[in-house]
Design a protein around this motif. Structure first.
Motif, PDB file in Angstrom:
ATOM      1  N   GLY A 105      29.861  32.782  16.744  1.00 17.40           N
ATOM      2  CA  GLY A 105      29.845  31.684  16.136  1.00 17.40           C
ATOM      3  C   GLY A 105      28.983  31.609  15.443  1.00 17.40           C
ATOM      4  N   MET A 106      28.112  30.414  14.810  1.00 17.28           N
ATOM      5  CA  MET A 106      27.438  30.358  12.996  1.00 17.28           C
ATOM      6  C   MET A 106      26.628  30.993  12.873  1.00 17.28           C
ATOM      7  N   HIS A 107      25.832  31.283  14.090  1.00 13.36           N
ATOM      8  CA  HIS A 107      24.432  32.347  13.579  1.00 13.36           C
ATOM      9  C   HIS A 107      25.022  33.423  13.186  1.00 13.36           C
ATOM     10  N   GLY A 108      26.393  33.922  13.230  1.00  9.81           N
ATOM     11  CA  GLY A 108      27.232  35.504  12.624  1.00  9.81           C
ATOM     12  C   GLY A 108      27.400  34.696  11.214  1.00  9.81           C
ATOM     13  N   ASP A 109      27.508  33.378  10.968  1.00 10.39           N
ATOM     14  CA  ASP A 109      28.115  32.749   9.489  1.00 10.39           C
ATOM     15  C   ASP A 109      27.435  32.605   8.641  1.00 10.39           C
ATOM     16  N   GLY A 110      25.862  32.659   9.835  1.00 16.45           N
ATOM     17  CA  GLY A 110      24.922  32.468   8.444  1.00 16.45           C
ATOM     18  C   GLY A 110      24.193  30.629   8.336  1.00 16.45           C
ATOM     19  N   ARG A 111      24.790  30.094   9.464  1.00 14.77           N
ATOM     20  CA  ARG A 111      25.005  28.746   9.292  1.00 14.77           C
ATOM     21  C   ARG A 111      24.210  27.888  10.274  1.00 14.77           C
ATOM     22  N   ALA A 112      23.464  28.813  11.090  1.00 14.02           N
ATOM     23  CA  ALA A 112      22.927  27.530  12.075  1.00 14.02           C
ATOM     24  C   ALA A 112      21.319  28.561  11.645  1.00 14.02           C
ATOM     25  N   PHE A 113      20.288  27.789  12.887  1.00 14.43           N
ATOM     26  CA  PHE A 113      18.728  28.056  12.289  1.00 14.43           C
ATOM     27  C   PHE A 113      18.700  27.502  13.692  1.00 14.43           C
ATOM     28  N   ASP A 114      17.133  28.261  14.347  1.00 16.62           N
ATOM     29  CA  ASP A 114      16.508  28.183  15.230  1.00 16.62           C
ATOM     30  C   ASP A 114      15.227  28.056  14.833  1.00 16.62           C
ATOM     31  N   LEU A 115      14.564  26.758  15.247  1.00 17.15           N
ATOM     32  CA  LEU A 115      13.581  26.112  15.407  1.00 17.15           C
ATOM     33  C   LEU A 115      12.708  25.552  16.002  1.00 17.15           C
ATOM     34  N   ALA A 116      11.638  26.990  16.022  1.00 16.53           N
ATOM     35  CA  ALA A 116      10.076  26.690  16.864  1.00 16.53           C
ATOM     36  C   ALA A 116       9.061  26.047  16.883  1.00 16.53           C
ATOM     37  N   ARG A 117       8.699  26.170  15.718  1.00 11.22           N
ATOM     38  CA  ARG A 117       6.912  24.894  15.156  1.00 11.22           C
ATOM     39  C   ARG A 117       6.866  25.232  13.823  1.00 11.22           C
ATOM     40  N   MET A 118       7.055  24.056  13.889  1.00 16.60           N
ATOM     41  CA  MET A 118       5.929  24.267  12.151  1.00 16.60           C
ATOM     42  C   MET A 118       4.507  23.381  11.956  1.00 16.60           C
ATOM     43  N   LEU A 119       4.297  23.786  11.450  1.00 12.58           N
ATOM     44  CA  LEU A 119       2.188  23.985  11.182  1.00 12.58           C
ATOM     45  C   LEU A 119       2.133  23.343   9.579  1.00 12.58           C
ATOM     46  N   HIS A 182      17.848  24.083  18.029  1.00 15.67           N
ATOM     47  CA  HIS A 182      19.422  25.345  17.686  1.00 15.67           C
ATOM     48  C   HIS A 182      20.251  23.939  16.595  1.00 15.67           C
ATOM     49  N   ILE A 183      19.983  24.600  15.244  1.00 14.43           N
ATOM     50  CA  ILE A 183      20.248  23.578  14.247  1.00 14.43           C
ATOM     51  C   ILE A 183      21.886  24.214  13.857  1.00 14.43           C
ATOM     52  N   ASP A 184      23.125  24.333  13.875  1.00 19.66           N
ATOM     53  CA  ASP A 184      24.266  24.186  12.872  1.00 19.66           C
ATOM     54  C   ASP A 184      24.590  23.342  12.089  1.00 19.66           C
ATOM     55  N   ASN A 185      25.393  23.735  11.556  1.00 18.98           N
ATOM     56  CA  ASN A 185      26.418  22.104  10.231  1.00 18.98           C
ATOM     57  C   ASN A 185      28.079  23.051  10.347  1.00 18.98           C
ATOM     58  N   ALA A 186      28.433  22.974  11.628  1.00 18.28           N
ATOM     59  CA  ALA A 186      30.059  23.318  11.720  1.00 18.28           C
ATOM     60  C   ALA A 186      30.703  21.966  12.128  1.00 18.28           C
ATOM     61  N   VAL A 187      30.113  20.679  11.998  1.00 17.18           N
ATOM     62  CA  VAL A 187      31.320  19.618  12.149  1.00 17.18           C
ATOM     63  C   VAL A 187      30.635  19.099  10.902  1.00 17.18           C
ATOM     64  N   SER A 188      29.486  19.016  10.450  1.00 17.98           N
ATOM     65  CA  SER A 188      28.968  17.952   8.976  1.00 17.98           C
ATOM     66  C   SER A 188      29.035  19.145   8.043  1.00 17.98           C
ATOM     67  N   GLY A 189      29.382  20.020   7.743  1.00 16.56           N
ATOM     68  CA  GLY A 189      29.050  20.843   6.701  1.00 16.56           C
ATOM     69  C   GLY A 189      28.034  20.465   6.012  1.00 16.56           C
ATOM     70  N   SER A 190      28.235  19.687   5.049  1.00 13.29           N
ATOM     71  CA  SER A 190      27.483  20.018   3.721  1.00 13.29           C
ATOM     72  C   SER A 190      27.537  18.312   3.313  1.00 13.29           C
ATOM     73  N   GLY A 191      27.341  17.444   4.163  1.00 16.47           N
ATOM     74  CA  GLY A 191      26.682  16.239   4.209  1.00 16.47           C
ATOM     75  C   GLY A 191      26.179  15.381   5.953  1.00 16.47           C
ATOM     76  N   ASP A 192      25.714  14.454   5.989  1.00 12.80           N
ATOM     77  CA  ASP A 192      24.810  13.571   6.985  1.00 12.80           C
ATOM     78  C   ASP A 192      25.885  14.131   8.284  1.00 12.80           C
ATOM     79  N   SER A 193      25.121  13.860   9.416  1.00 18.08           N
ATOM     80  CA  SER A 193      25.928  14.142  10.246  1.00 18.08           C
ATOM     81  C   SER A 193      26.354  12.485  10.845  1.00 18.08           C
ATOM     82  N   SER A 194      27.767  12.921  12.097  1.00 16.24           N
ATOM     83  CA  SER A 194      28.306  11.669  12.449  1.00 16.24           C
ATOM     84  C   SER A 194      27.932  11.632  14.018  1.00 16.24           C
ATOM     85  N   PHE A 195      28.126   9.856  14.962  1.00 11.44           N
ATOM     86  CA  PHE A 195      27.696  10.048  15.830  1.00 11.44           C
ATOM     87  C   PHE A 195      29.218   9.919  17.056  1.00 11.44           C
ATOM     88  N   THR A 196      29.096  10.562  18.371  1.00 14.01           N
ATOM     89  CA  THR A 196      30.393   9.888  19.217  1.00 14.01           C
ATOM     90  C   THR A 196      29.573  10.029  20.449  1.00 14.01           C
TER      91      THR A 196
END
Length: 267
Positions: A105-119, A182-196
Motif C-alpha cells: 500500500g501507500m505506506h510502503g511507498d512512503g506516500r501516506a501519513f497517519d495524523l493523530a494530533r496537533m498541539l 490517514h492521508i495519502d496521494n495515491a490519486v491526487s499526486g502532486s496536485g490538489d484533490s478532486s471530488f466524486t
C-alpha cells in the motif's frame, strides 16, 4: 498501526470496500507497490519546521517519506496555518503513527501519513492547546462544549486535508481510523484533490461538514443523495459560490470554506 488505503475501481473508498475489508482483512485491494527503496525516501523530523512525534510513546521522531508526498504535506501545512485563527501560532507539535512502513500500500511507498494530533500555541496567552485531535477513540465520550469543540476542530482540519489530498480517511470510515486520520496521494499526486459522488470517504466528509460545521441537519451514511447534494449546495452558496459541488474548483471552495468556518466557530 498505520492505516490502510482501501480503494474502489475509481480510486475512491467505497462502503462495499470498507465492509469487505472488515470481513476479509488483507483481501481488500491496496494501491501502491509497497516497495519504496531506501534511496528514494527522505527523512524529516518536522513538517514545515514544526517537530513530529510518535503518538505511541510521545517521543520526538523522524519519519521517512517519498519526496513528492512530503512536499504535499508541507503545502497542506502552510495553508492550514494560513486558514486558522491569527492567534494560533508556532511552536506546535505534530503527532503521528507513522509514514513509511515496510508493508503493501501507500505506506510502503512512503506516500501516506497517519495524523493523530496537533498541539499549537496560543499567541495571546502562550498556552498550548489541541488544535486537532484525531483520537476519536478518546474524545467521543466527551459531552457538551468539549465534544462540540473537539468535533468541529477535527472536521475543520479534515476539510483542509481533503483540499490537498484525495484520500483522507476518518473515524467514520472504519474502527481502524478511530485514533488517526490517514492521508495519502495515491490519486491526487502532486496536485490538489478532486471530488466524486461515488467516494464514500469524501461523502462522509461532506455530510459531517454540513452537519457539524454548517449546522445543516444531514444524515451521515456515506451515500450521496438528494439531501447531501442540497445541503452541500446550501453551504457552497453561503460561501459565495454557485452551489454546485461536483467541479474541482467548487469542491476546493467547499473544503476551504468549511475549514475556515470551523475555526471561526471554535477559535
Amino acid at each position: 498501526m498505520p492505516g490502510r488505503t482501501l480503494l474502489g475501481m475509481n480510486g475512491s473508498m467505497s462502503r462495499r470496500s470498507i465492509l469487505a475489508a472488515g470481513v476479509a482483512g488483507s483481501a481488500a485491494v491496496l494501491l501502491g507497490t509497497g516497495h519504496a527503496s531506501a534511496a528514494s525516501l527522505v527523512t524529516h523530523s518536522e513538517i514545515n519546521s514544526q517537530p513530529t512525534f510518535y503518538e505511541v510513546n510521545g517521543a520526538a521522531t523522524s519519519f521517512r517519506y517519498e519526496p513528492g508526498f512530503y512536499s504535499r504535506l508541507e503545502t497542506w501545512h502552510v495553508h492550514w496555518r494560513n486558514w486558522t485563527p491569527q492567534h494560533w501560532t508556532a511552536p506546535h507539535k505534530i503527532y503521528s503513527y507513522g509514514a513509511y512502513v515496510n508493508k503493501p500500500g501507500m505506506h510502503g511507498d512512503g506516500r501516506a501519513f497517519d495524523l493523530a494530533r496537533m498541539l499549537i500555541t496560543n499567541r495571546d496567552t502562550g498556552a498550548t492547546f489541541t488544535a486537532f485531535n484525531g483520537r476519536y477513540d478518546q474524545w467521543r465520550s466527551l459531552t457538551g462544549d468539549a465534544l462540540r469543540t473537539a468535533r468541529i476542530r477535527y472536521w475543520g482540519t479534515m476539510a483542509s486535508l481533503h483540499y490537498h489530498f484525495r484520500h483522507v480517511i476518518s473515524y467514520l470510515d472504519n474502527a481502524e481510523h478511530h485514533n488517526h486520520a490517514h492521508i495519502d496521494n495515491a490519486v491526487s499526486g502532486s496536485g490538489d484533490s478532486s471530488f466524486t459522488t461515488g467516494s464514500a470517504t469524501q461523502t462522509y466528509f461532506v455530510q459531517a461538514a454540513c452537519q457539524y460545521i454548517w449546522g445543516l441537519s444531514t444524515g451521515i451514511d456515506g451515500d450521496w443523495g438528494p439531501e447531501t447534494q442540497r445541503n452541500s449546495s446550501t453551504a457552497l452558496t453561503r460561501a459565495g459560490s454557485d452551489g454546485v459541488i461536483t467541479t474541482q474548483s467548487r469542491w476546493l471552495t467547499f473544503c476551504k470554506a468549511s475549514a475556515q468556518k470551523a475555526w471561526a466557530l471554535v477559535p
